[in-house]
Scaffold this active site. Structure first.
Site, short mmCIF file in Angstrom:
data_model
loop_
_atom_site.label_atom_id
_atom_site.label_comp_id
_atom_site.label_asym_id
_atom_site.label_seq_id
_atom_site.Cartn_x
_atom_site.Cartn_y
_atom_site.Cartn_z
N PRO A 1 0.85 -1.19 0.00
CA PRO A 1 0.00 0.00 0.00
C PRO A 1 0.88 1.24 0.00
O PRO A 1 2.06 1.16 0.36
CB PRO A 1 -0.77 -0.10 1.33
N ASP A 2 0.31 2.38 -0.36
CA ASP A 2 1.09 3.62 -0.33
C ASP A 2 1.54 3.91 1.10
O ASP A 2 0.82 3.62 2.06
CB ASP A 2 0.25 4.78 -0.87
N SER A 3 2.71 4.52 1.22
CA SER A 3 3.29 4.79 2.55
C SER A 3 2.45 5.77 3.37
O SER A 3 2.55 5.82 4.59
CB SER A 3 4.70 5.35 2.41
N GLY B 1 -1.62 4.45 -10.00
CA GLY B 1 -0.78 5.59 -9.61
C GLY B 1 -0.55 6.51 -10.79
O GLY B 1 -1.36 6.56 -11.72
N GLU C 1 -3.47 1.55 -13.97
CA GLU C 1 -4.55 2.54 -13.87
C GLU C 1 -3.88 3.87 -13.53
O GLU C 1 -3.43 4.06 -12.40
CB GLU C 1 -5.53 2.14 -12.76
N LEU C 2 -3.85 4.78 -14.50
CA LEU C 2 -2.96 5.94 -14.34
C LEU C 2 -3.73 7.26 -14.30
O LEU C 2 -4.89 7.31 -13.94
CB LEU C 2 -1.92 5.91 -15.47
N CYS D 1 -8.76 9.87 -9.65
CA CYS D 1 -8.26 9.71 -11.03
C CYS D 1 -9.31 10.12 -12.06
O CYS D 1 -8.98 10.64 -13.11
CB CYS D 1 -7.83 8.28 -11.24
N GLU E 1 -2.36 17.12 -15.59
CA GLU E 1 -3.22 16.73 -14.46
C GLU E 1 -2.81 17.49 -13.19
O GLU E 1 -1.64 17.55 -12.85
CB GLU E 1 -3.06 15.22 -14.21
P1 NAD Z 1 2.68 7.39 -7.62
O1 NAD Z 1 2.86 6.79 -8.96
O2 NAD Z 1 3.75 8.29 -7.15
O3 NAD Z 1 2.51 6.27 -6.47
C1 NAD Z 1 1.52 5.25 -6.51
C2 NAD Z 1 2.08 4.00 -5.83
O4 NAD Z 1 3.22 3.55 -6.54
C3 NAD Z 1 2.55 4.20 -4.38
O5 NAD Z 1 2.24 3.05 -3.62
C4 NAD Z 1 4.05 4.35 -4.53
O6 NAD Z 1 4.76 3.99 -3.36
C5 NAD Z 1 4.32 3.39 -5.67
N1 NAD Z 1 5.55 3.69 -6.42
C6 NAD Z 1 6.12 4.88 -6.62
N2 NAD Z 1 7.24 4.74 -7.35
C7 NAD Z 1 7.35 3.42 -7.64
C8 NAD Z 1 8.29 2.65 -8.39
N3 NAD Z 1 9.34 3.19 -8.98
N4 NAD Z 1 8.10 1.31 -8.48
C9 NAD Z 1 7.02 0.74 -7.90
N5 NAD Z 1 6.12 1.42 -7.17
C10 NAD Z 1 6.27 2.75 -7.06
O7 NAD Z 1 1.28 8.11 -7.68
P2 NAD Z 1 0.69 9.16 -6.67
O8 NAD Z 1 1.19 10.49 -7.10
O9 NAD Z 1 0.92 8.75 -5.28
O10 NAD Z 1 -0.87 9.01 -7.01
C11 NAD Z 1 -1.53 9.92 -7.78
C12 NAD Z 1 -1.59 9.50 -9.23
O11 NAD Z 1 -2.28 8.26 -9.31
C13 NAD Z 1 -2.38 10.47 -10.10
O12 NAD Z 1 -1.71 10.67 -11.32
C14 NAD Z 1 -3.69 9.77 -10.33
O13 NAD Z 1 -4.36 10.15 -11.48
C15 NAD Z 1 -3.28 8.34 -10.32
N6 NAD Z 1 -4.41 7.47 -9.95
C16 NAD Z 1 -5.03 6.78 -10.94
C17 NAD Z 1 -6.15 5.98 -10.64
C18 NAD Z 1 -6.83 5.18 -11.73
O14 NAD Z 1 -7.62 4.30 -11.40
N7 NAD Z 1 -6.59 5.43 -12.99
C19 NAD Z 1 -6.63 5.91 -9.34
C20 NAD Z 1 -5.96 6.63 -8.36
C21 NAD Z 1 -4.85 7.42 -8.68
#
Ligand code: NAD
Length: 524
Positions: free
Chosen positions: A190-192, A240, A262-263, A296, A394
């Site tokens: 899960p996210d930190s 993410g 899912e981005l 998202c 975004e």
């Molecule tokens: P993020 O990509 O920074 O982090 C998301 C998750 O990935 C966290 O658990 C993080 O620890 C992990 N992570 C980060 N770097 C990593 C790596 N190098 N390798 C593996 N895991 C890694 O995203 P965020 O900024 O925390 O979240 C917001 C983003 O997520 C926004 O762009 C949003 O649109 C997107 N999002 C998309 C959806 C969807 O369903 N499409 C839903 C929620 C959020």
């Protein structure tokens, strides 16, 4: 005692050391390191979360692989029962779950409830459809009567699940449900920012009857623990940012394992000429500011017909100005806080940059440190120019921009601008809107709703086109992504290349006749 009963209700007294210890005991960790999480509601520390090492990830995979072998042999009926129990437990424990969601993410209680509802919908949906989705299916064999084929959806093995902070319960549990329902085990990070709520969800999975070992949890930085997961998983489910998603796609490609990503999005809303302006304005408020825009599928750009622009602007801005912001564990606030300093900085920078590039602030436009460290007012801009960062980029915050358009053709072109394709919303007469919907390049299009008509309809696939991702969650697609379709063919009476007594040329002639007959047989 549930967290919700542990009054007085401040975030520090709610998450008792005993409860934190119960939840963090679910994390596989031996490093001895911890990391303090902070509540966006008030900036207070929430908990010391143990950090996992690479060796812990390794051990999690080893345990998950062993558990998966036994789990994959359980009956669909047993899995269905556990899913229905999970449904009931999530609703039963909703007060504690909503407290934890609010404490870790800062969102309002109503927006926290959306997560409870989504997990319950997902659990019920897969419980009821599991048999249909996973049962072996007969397909047409090459030669009628001689060949029969059955396709079996085999579990992938151990799924790596990496979930974000913004919908910390449902993006963890609802994506994990179909993975275990299909017979896989999970190693989850899960996210930190939001581990406790994910852990509370996993605790309920165990209470519902899913064996503990099939859902392993590790904790730590994405670049370290996340990478270690990707290096070992048989499939990766990631939610993410687009930037991290692309990195993960490269790593998965190098190992030839598949992934769903899912981005991000820059989701448009088109108000059509036939729309009821008051209803569209009310819908736009929900569509733009749920979870303070950290969703998202949130709408960030609104296209309004020139002749209705002033009327819509007034109706929308008036509603936005009346939204109540707050950080309490009650139902009073419409909108909660942003999740972190970094989110606050992004939103502040986007508004400042848009104004410097010619935009006008119609509502909001400033932080609210009087309410909590990361609060930012729901903000509406007009006159945003192409050079502004938030024109196509975004924000992922409470920032919406209004643009007038001349013709519906223009509106469709504007909505399809940019690089994303996650969600879109159309307001107007359903018949008119439906005709336009299929021309919008987005994985989901909601008519007379912002996002929940599709997101809440868990029978329908949900995910992004273009830079918004790969693959789909929800629906049959959401469970079949976790399976390898295995085709088992049975040949009867004679081999595919004909009876051994026949010469190849004779068999070719016979087969040519047979194929011509089949061509004229409508159902062959
Ligand atoms: P993020 O990509 O920074 O982090 C998301 C998750 O990935 C966290 O658990 C993080 O620890 C992990 N992570 C980060 N770097 C990593 C790596 N190098 N390798 C593996 N895991 C890694 O995203 P965020 O900024 O925390 O979240 C917001 C983003 O997520 C926004 O762009 C949003 O649109 C997107 N999002 C998309 C959806 C969807 O369903 N499409 C839903 C929620 C959020």
């Amino acid at each position: 005692m549930s967290v919700a009963e542990a009054a007085p209700k401040t975030t520090s007294s709610l998450v008792t050391p005993e409860r934190v210890a119960e939840l963090t005991a679910l994390i596989r960790t031996t490093s001895g390191e911890t990391r303090t999480t902070i509540s966006p509601m008030n900036g207070e520390p929430v908990a010391e979360i143990p950090v996992s090492s690479i060796a812990d990830v390794e051990a999690a995979f080893a345990a998950a692989r062993t558990a998966q072998e036994a789990w994959s042999k359980t009956s669909l009926r047993e899995r269905k029962k556990a899913l229905l129990r999970l449904h009931d437990l999530v609703l039963e424990h909703q007060d504690e779950l909503m407290d934890l969601i609010q404490i870790e993410s800062g969102k309002s209680r109503a927006h926290a409830f959306d997560e409870i509802a989504h997990v319950a919908l997902t659990a019920r949906f897969y419980a009821r459809r599991l048999k249909k989705q996973l049962k072996p299916k007969r397909r047409n064999g090459a030669l009628p009567l001689l060949t029969s084929v059955t396709v079996i959806p085999q579990p992938k093995g151990v799924v790596g699940l990496i979930s974000p902070w913004n919908y910390p319960l449902t993006m963890a549990v609802s994506d994990g449900i179909p993975a275990v329902a299909a017979g896989n085990a999970i190693v989850h990070k899960p996210d930190s920012q939001s581990p406790l709520i994910a852990l509370a969800g996993i605790e309920l999975m165990r209470k519902a009857g899913f064996p503990a070992e099939i859902w392993q949890v590790v904790s730590g930085a994405g670049s370290v623990v996340g990478t270690a997961i990707i290096e070992r998983a048989d499939y990766i489910c990631f939610t993410g940012s687009t930037a991290t998603g692309k990195l993960i796609a490269q790593q998965a490609a190098a190992r030839l394992v598949s992934c769903s990503l899912e981005l991000g999005g820059k989701n448009p809303m088109i108000v059509l000429p036939s729309a009821n302006i008051n209803k569209a304005a009310a819908g736009a408020v929900e569509a733009c500011f749920s979870s303070a825009g950290q969703l998202c599928v949130s709408i960030e750009r609104l296209y309004v017909p020139e002749e209705k622009y002033e009327e819509f602007k007034t109706a929308f801005v008036t509603r936005v100005e009346h939204l109540a912001l707050g950080a309490a564990l009650d139902w009073d606030a419409d909108i909660g806080s942003l999740v972190s300093q970094s989110q606050l900085e992004t939103v502040t920078a986007h508004v400042k940059d848009a104004v410097a590039n010619g935009a006008t602030v119609l509502a909001g436009g400033k932080g609210r440190p009087d309410l909590g460290p990361y609060f930012y007012e729901p903000t509406v801009l007009e006159g945003v120019t192409e050079s502004a960062e938030c024109f196509a980029g975004e924000t992922f915050g409470p920032l919406a921009s209004l643009y007038p358009y001349k013709t519906t053709e223009d509106a469709v072109a504007l909505a399809n601008g940019g690089e994303y394709g996650l969600n879109a919303s159309l307001w107007g007469k359903p018949r008119e809107a439906k005709a336009i919907a299929s021309r919008i390049k987005a994985g989901t299009v909601n008519i007379n709703e912002g996002f929940s008509a599709t997101f809440g309809s868990v029978d329908a696939p949900m995910g992004g086109m273009r830079q918004s991702g790969l693959g789909r969650r929800q629906g049959a697609e959401g469970i079949l992504r976790y399976t390898e379709p295995q085709s088992i063919g049975v040949q009867r009476l004679m081999p595919m290349n004909g009876p051994s007594a026949l010469q190849a040329r004779t068999w070719a002639k016979l087969l040519t006749v047979g194929l011509k007959v089949l061509r004229r047989t409508p159902r062959a």
